[in-house]
Design a protein around this motif. Structure first.
Motif, short mmCIF file in Angstrom:
data_model
loop_
_atom_site.label_atom_id
_atom_site.label_comp_id
_atom_site.label_asym_id
_atom_site.label_seq_id
_atom_site.Cartn_x
_atom_site.Cartn_y
_atom_site.Cartn_z
N LEU A 1 0.83 -1.20 0.00
CA LEU A 1 0.00 0.00 0.00
C LEU A 1 0.87 1.26 0.00
CD1 LEU A 1 -2.50 -1.13 2.78
CD2 LEU A 1 -2.96 -1.07 0.34
N ASN A 2 0.59 2.17 -0.92
CA ASN A 2 1.27 3.47 -0.85
C ASN A 2 0.48 4.38 0.09
OD1 ASN A 2 -0.87 4.66 -2.29
ND2 ASN A 2 0.14 4.36 -4.25
N HIS A 3 0.91 5.63 0.24
CA HIS A 3 0.29 6.48 1.26
C HIS A 3 -1.19 6.75 0.97
CE1 HIS A 3 0.11 10.44 -0.87
NE2 HIS A 3 1.03 9.89 -1.61
N GLU A 4 -1.56 6.85 -0.31
CA GLU A 4 -2.97 7.08 -0.64
C GLU A 4 -3.82 5.86 -0.30
OE1 GLU A 4 -2.82 8.06 -4.74
OE2 GLU A 4 -2.26 10.16 -4.40
N GLN A 5 -3.29 4.68 -0.60
CA GLN A 5 -4.04 3.45 -0.31
C GLN A 5 -4.11 3.21 1.19
OE1 GLN A 5 -1.39 1.39 -2.79
NE2 GLN A 5 -2.54 1.78 -4.67
N LEU A 6 -3.02 3.53 1.91
CA LEU A 6 -3.07 3.46 3.37
C LEU A 6 -4.14 4.40 3.92
CD1 LEU A 6 0.69 3.31 4.44
CD2 LEU A 6 -1.08 1.67 5.06
N GLY A 7 -4.20 5.59 3.34
CA GLY A 7 -5.22 6.54 3.77
C GLY A 7 -6.62 5.98 3.59
N SER A 8 -6.86 5.33 2.45
CA SER A 8 -8.18 4.73 2.21
C SER A 8 -8.47 3.64 3.22
CB SER A 8 -8.23 4.15 0.79
OG SER A 8 -8.09 5.17 -0.18
N LEU A 9 -7.47 2.84 3.55
CA LEU A 9 -7.66 1.77 4.53
C LEU A 9 -8.02 2.35 5.89
CD1 LEU A 9 -7.42 -1.34 4.96
CD2 LEU A 9 -5.05 -0.94 5.63
N LEU A 10 -7.32 3.40 6.29
CA LEU A 10 -7.59 4.02 7.59
C LEU A 10 -8.96 4.69 7.61
CD1 LEU A 10 -4.08 5.62 8.28
CD2 LEU A 10 -4.98 3.48 9.19
N GLU A 11 -9.35 5.28 6.49
CA GLU A 11 -10.65 5.95 6.42
C GLU A 11 -11.79 4.96 6.57
OE1 GLU A 11 -10.04 9.93 3.70
OE2 GLU A 11 -10.12 7.99 2.69
N MET A 12 -11.60 3.74 6.05
CA MET A 12 -12.64 2.73 6.22
C MET A 12 -12.68 2.20 7.64
SD MET A 12 -12.63 0.56 2.68
CE MET A 12 -13.09 1.34 1.12
N GLY A 13 -11.60 2.44 8.38
CA GLY A 13 -11.51 2.23 9.81
C GLY A 13 -11.75 0.81 10.27
N PRO A 14 -11.65 0.65 11.59
CA PRO A 14 -11.14 1.64 12.55
C PRO A 14 -9.63 1.83 12.39
CG PRO A 14 -12.42 -0.11 13.64
CD PRO A 14 -12.11 -0.59 12.26
N ALA A 15 -9.19 3.06 12.39
CA ALA A 15 -7.79 3.35 12.14
C ALA A 15 -6.88 2.80 13.23
CB ALA A 15 -7.58 4.86 12.01
N HIS A 16 -7.41 2.66 14.46
CA HIS A 16 -6.56 2.16 15.55
C HIS A 16 -6.32 0.65 15.45
CE1 HIS A 16 -10.69 1.68 17.20
NE2 HIS A 16 -10.19 0.58 17.71
N TRP A 17 -6.92 -0.01 14.46
CA TRP A 17 -6.63 -1.42 14.23
C TRP A 17 -5.24 -1.62 13.61
CZ3 TRP A 17 -11.14 -4.75 11.88
CH2 TRP A 17 -12.18 -4.84 12.81
N TYR A 18 -4.69 -0.57 13.04
CA TYR A 18 -3.54 -0.74 12.16
C TYR A 18 -2.25 -0.18 12.75
CZ TYR A 18 -7.24 -1.73 8.83
OH TYR A 18 -8.33 -2.26 8.22
N GLU A 19 -1.16 -0.83 12.37
CA GLU A 19 0.18 -0.32 12.60
C GLU A 19 0.84 -0.15 11.24
OE1 GLU A 19 2.47 -1.81 15.95
OE2 GLU A 19 4.01 -2.49 14.53
N VAL A 20 1.57 0.94 11.06
CA VAL A 20 2.22 1.23 9.78
C VAL A 20 3.72 1.33 10.01
CG1 VAL A 20 2.51 2.93 7.93
CG2 VAL A 20 0.21 2.38 8.79
N THR A 21 4.48 0.59 9.21
CA THR A 21 5.94 0.65 9.28
C THR A 21 6.41 1.88 8.52
OG1 THR A 21 6.05 -1.76 9.41
CG2 THR A 21 8.08 -0.59 8.84
#
Length: 841
Positions: A688-708
């Protein structure tokens, strides 16, 4: 003439009646499909315009599906669509429509990588068959069970599994009472990295192998740098390029193991390649069925090598042999070895031939530098004298001044063979016919009834327009019935057996028999061509599978840091103690030797109780490797960073976080893994690039994820051990002398970047990008979307470098340093060569 048609449910198929595995061939277009079918494939697999791992290959379109599937089923062949890439959040609506098209077209199955897409298929259709792609990296019985719990009916095992390991997986499934079937690659190109775990194209060129855009960096030359010094390996430069897989000699063992399907690889290959390889394996399987001893003839090997060959080898099927797997001399197609140049006489090249050669064949001269332009062309004339061949070439075709004694000569083209292979599938008349069983019933005064049954269970019945009469001479004998009803030459069928149930001596005109045969064949073909009717839920949609809305976590961002030795661990913990507002809450340990975990973690906990110490097990788990997981569990860490499906099961009940190798690229995958396995959070896929990561976080919940945010990208993760292959004479860990424990090894690419090689507890190698990458410029955007967990990974950094990097990121979060300033500052002062990498748009 009356006719009736009966259909017996025939899909999905079980194993063939002979007990043989299915033979599955690649087909990128109509010519390849015909080549496969006419040379004996039982099934073909192919991609469409999107979501397949062969995006640079020719592909069918969704509009082709109805015609293609009807044609395949008429010929008794199955068609599988490859849906074997990760799917990003913005693509879910398109993916749903794509799945609906596949199901509605009556495709036999989809081969799927993305866990979320398996879930979506089953949500849309309760009965459409799904096969777990080799891109799912399934290497064990537990991994196969994971796929079965997703409701897959078949698993394509990782190519790194040996016959012994495949047998253990089969035994595990049998013990569990599983109905899951296994598919194994049997021929074609081998990827050096585990499929689904290769991030090389993503790291080096922004093209993801998990998205069907493999740039084949494994086929490039590399220099071996040992302890800072380039090691001279002579002509061995292609250190990561395996020979091609050829499993002909182990077919009897695969059949005995009960493998359901044997798969031929064919990325970007020609119809002639498909025809040739399919034909050779069809004949070999039929020989196994007939109980004939398995021998690879010189002609079979010759034709396989001419189709495509970097050298043929059994790959990992017979176990690990690092000396044999990669010869490292070249990575391109070579063909058949002809011998070495003995001399140049006038305008002729002198050679002692070791394989057949004739005028018109194409050759290439190999001087051990395949990355440079090579001399080659078609042979014009051959003269044989005293056991030597004198080769002449057309004027200007070869620069004889560039040919040297000792050069290798390879045959790269055989026009006669290519013509014969093409002839095997051109035209409309079927060449490969499948057997039908015919039954004949009747008696005087009643119509003659003919019943046709095919291998798949389809049945048709036709009756004669007139009753049978008593025969005074030339009655309908079994021989006569076979002669007339068995005339199936221009059809997809051949007579398998005929059962004569006629009562008394009766007769019927030959013309009526012929008409009945034609009518029965037409009925059977029409019946076979009918599309499969899978259930399709019109009310189901992908939105129903994503996590429900939740309030995001509040509070400051937290850092987790991954270290790879005890010194790095001490450096990170020391920094966290000295600077309490560093926001470092967790440290992951990924050591080569898991036996060190217990002591190191106990010491760290006593000194730094405010920081949690977690452990990362190796990324691959094979049958018999549970001892490694037991050592990891014995460390009594605060939690575990899970890398594969075995980990999800083994560490159940512990505190766990899913790592990047689980390939979480969309919220459907995330929801399934997090809720089913009670994971604290998930690491977003590195695809995932930053735009795709953004889409993933927007679909939430964002606190489910950790990003390297900061790491040396783990490019290749391999069963192939470079340490063993090129720093020892051993074949595997039992006799290599463990050079991985004695030397620091890097691979230098053509851009002069030195990539770092590491071995793990399972003796698997990971090649890490020599340049660290950062997503620092995108942190504020991701934090604004609710992200709270950020990761920094270290590889070989010194304690001083670790402190500098951690301090820079702390300054970034405090707003005292911008992302671009951090990137430039680290590049300038720490010499890390940081790039934006996969987080670049």
């Amino acid at each position: 003439m009356s006719a009736s048609v009966e259909t017996v449910p025939s899909f999905p198929f079980s194993a063939l009646p002979s007990g043989l595995p299915l033979l599955l061939a690649p087909a990128g277009d109509w010519d390849c499909a015909k080549a496969a079918v006419e040379n004996g494939a039982d099934a073909i697999y192919f991609g469409l315009e999107r979501f397949n791992a062969r995006m640079r290959a020719r592909n069918f379109t969704e509009a082709d599906l109805p015609e293609l599937m009807a044609w395949l089923h008429q010929r008794g062949v199955r068609g599988y669509v490859t849906f074997n890439t990760l799917v990003f959040p913005s693509e879910l609506t398109e993916a749903e429509g794509y799945i609906r098209s596949i199901v509605a077209a009556g495709v036999d199955a989809a081969i799927v990588q993305d866990i979320g897409m398996v879930r979506l298929i089953r949500h849309l259709s309760p009965d459409f068959p799904v096969h777990a792609s080799t891109q799912m990296t399934i290497t064990s019985g537990i991994g196969a069970e994971f796929a079965e719990q997703l409701d897959c009916e078949r698993v394509v095992l990782a190519r790194e599994c040996s016959l012994k390991e495949i047998g253990k997986i089969q035994a595990h499934l049998a013990e569990k009472g599983s109905r899951l079937s296994l598919e194994v690659f049997v021929h074609g190109a081998l990827c050096v990295a585990y499929s689904g775990q290769c991030l090389t194209s993503e790291s080096l060129g922004g093209r993801s192998a998990n998205r069907g855009e493999c740039a084949q960096a494994c086929r490039m030359p590399y220099d071996l740098v040992v302890d800072g010094i380039r090691r001279d390996l002579g002509e061995k430069r292609y250190l990561l390029s395996p020979q091609d897989l050829a499993g002909l000699e182990v077919l009897p063992e695969l059949v005995k193991l009960g493998i359901h399907c044997l798969k031929i690889e064919g990325r970007l290959k020609s119809p002639e390649y498909v025809a040739n390889v399919t034909r050779v394996y069809r004949q070999a399987l039929d020989a196994v069925a007939a109980g004939q001893p398995q021998r690879i003839s010189r002609q079979d090997r010759y034709e396989l090598e001419m189709s495509f060959s970097r050298g043929l080898y059994t790959g990992w099927l017979r176990g690990i042999n690092n000396q044999e797997l990669v010869h490292a001399r070249f990575s391109k197609k070579r063909g058949v070895y002809l011998g070495q140049v003995l001399g140049i006489q006038q305008d002729q090249v002198v050679i002692r031939l070791e394989a057949p050669l004739k005028a018109g064949d194409g050759v290439v001269f190999d001087q051990g530098q395949p990355d440079l332009p090579e001399q080659g062309g078609r042979v014009y004339r051959i003269q044989q004298k005293q056991g030597r061949a004198f080769l002449s070439f057309g004027p200007g075709d070869i620069d004889l001044n560039r040919i040297h004694v000792g050069d290798y000569l390879w045959k790269t083209s055989d026009p006669e063979l290519e013509k014969r292979l093409r002839h095997s599938f051109i035209g409309e008349q079927p060449r490969h016919q499948r057997p039908v069983c015919i039954e004949v019933h009747g008696q005087v005064g009643s119509p003659l009834t003919v019943i046709l049954r095919d291998e798949q269970g389809h049945v048709v019945q036709v009756e004669s327009p007139m009753p049978l009469v008593a025969a005074h001479h030339q009655p309908l004998t079994t021989e006569k019935l076979k002669e007339q009803l068995g005339r199936l030459g221009s059809t997809p069928f051949k007579l398998g057996s005929l059962h004569n149930f006629l009562t008394g001596e009766v007769m019927l005109p030959v013309s009526a028999l012929n008409q009945m045969r034609r009518e029965a064949v037409e009925q059977l073909q029409a019946l076979r061509a009918q599309p499969l009717r899978w259930q399709l839920n019109l009310e189901a949609h992908w939105q129903q599978l994503v996590p429900p809305p939740q309030l995001g976590e509040t509070g400051s961002p937290q850092w987790s840091v991954l270290v790879r030795d005890a010194k790095q661990l001490q450096a990170v913990l020391g920094y966290a103690r000295e600077i309490p507002d560093s926001a470092i809450r967790q440290v992951y340990c990924e050591f080569e030797d898991p036996r060190r975990y217990r002591e190191v973690i106990a010491q760290a906990k006593s000194q730094y109780p405010q920081v949690e110490i977690w452990v990362a097990p190796p990324r691959i788990t094979k049958p018999g490797e549970t001892w490694i997981l037991k050592q990891v569990l014995a460390a009594e860490a605060d939690g575990y960073l899970l890398r594969n499906y075995d980990h999800l099961e083994f560490f159940k009940g512990q505190r766990c976080i899913g790592d990047f190798s689980l390939n979480v690229a969309n919220p459907i995958t995330a929801h399934y893994l997090k809720t089913r396995y009670n994971l604290e959070r998930l690491t977003a896929s590195y695809d995932l690039n930053h735009e795709q990561l953004g889409s993933l976080l927007e679909m939430g919940p964002a606190h489910w994820y950790e990003v390297t945010i900061h790491q040396h990208m783990p490019m290749f993760h391999m069963e192939h051990c470079v340490f063993c292959a090129f720093l020892s004479e051993g074949t595997d860990y039992t006799n290599c002398g463990r050079p991985c424990e004695k030397h620091e090894v890097k691979l230098r690419d053509r851009a002069n970047v030195e990539h770092i090689l590491k071995a793990d507890a399972g003796c698997r190698n990971t090649l890490y990008n020599g340049k660290a990458q950062t997503g620092a410029e995108y942190i504020n955007k991701l934090l604004n979307l609710g992200l709270r967990y950020l990761r920094i990974e270290f590889l070989q950094e010194s304690p001083a470098q670790i402190r500098q990097i951690l301090w820079s990121y702390q300054q970034l979060l405090a707003g005292k340093l911008s992302g671009s300033q951090l990137w430039r500052e680290l590049k300038l002062h720490s010499q890390l060569g940081v790039t934006r990498g996969s987080l670049e748009g």
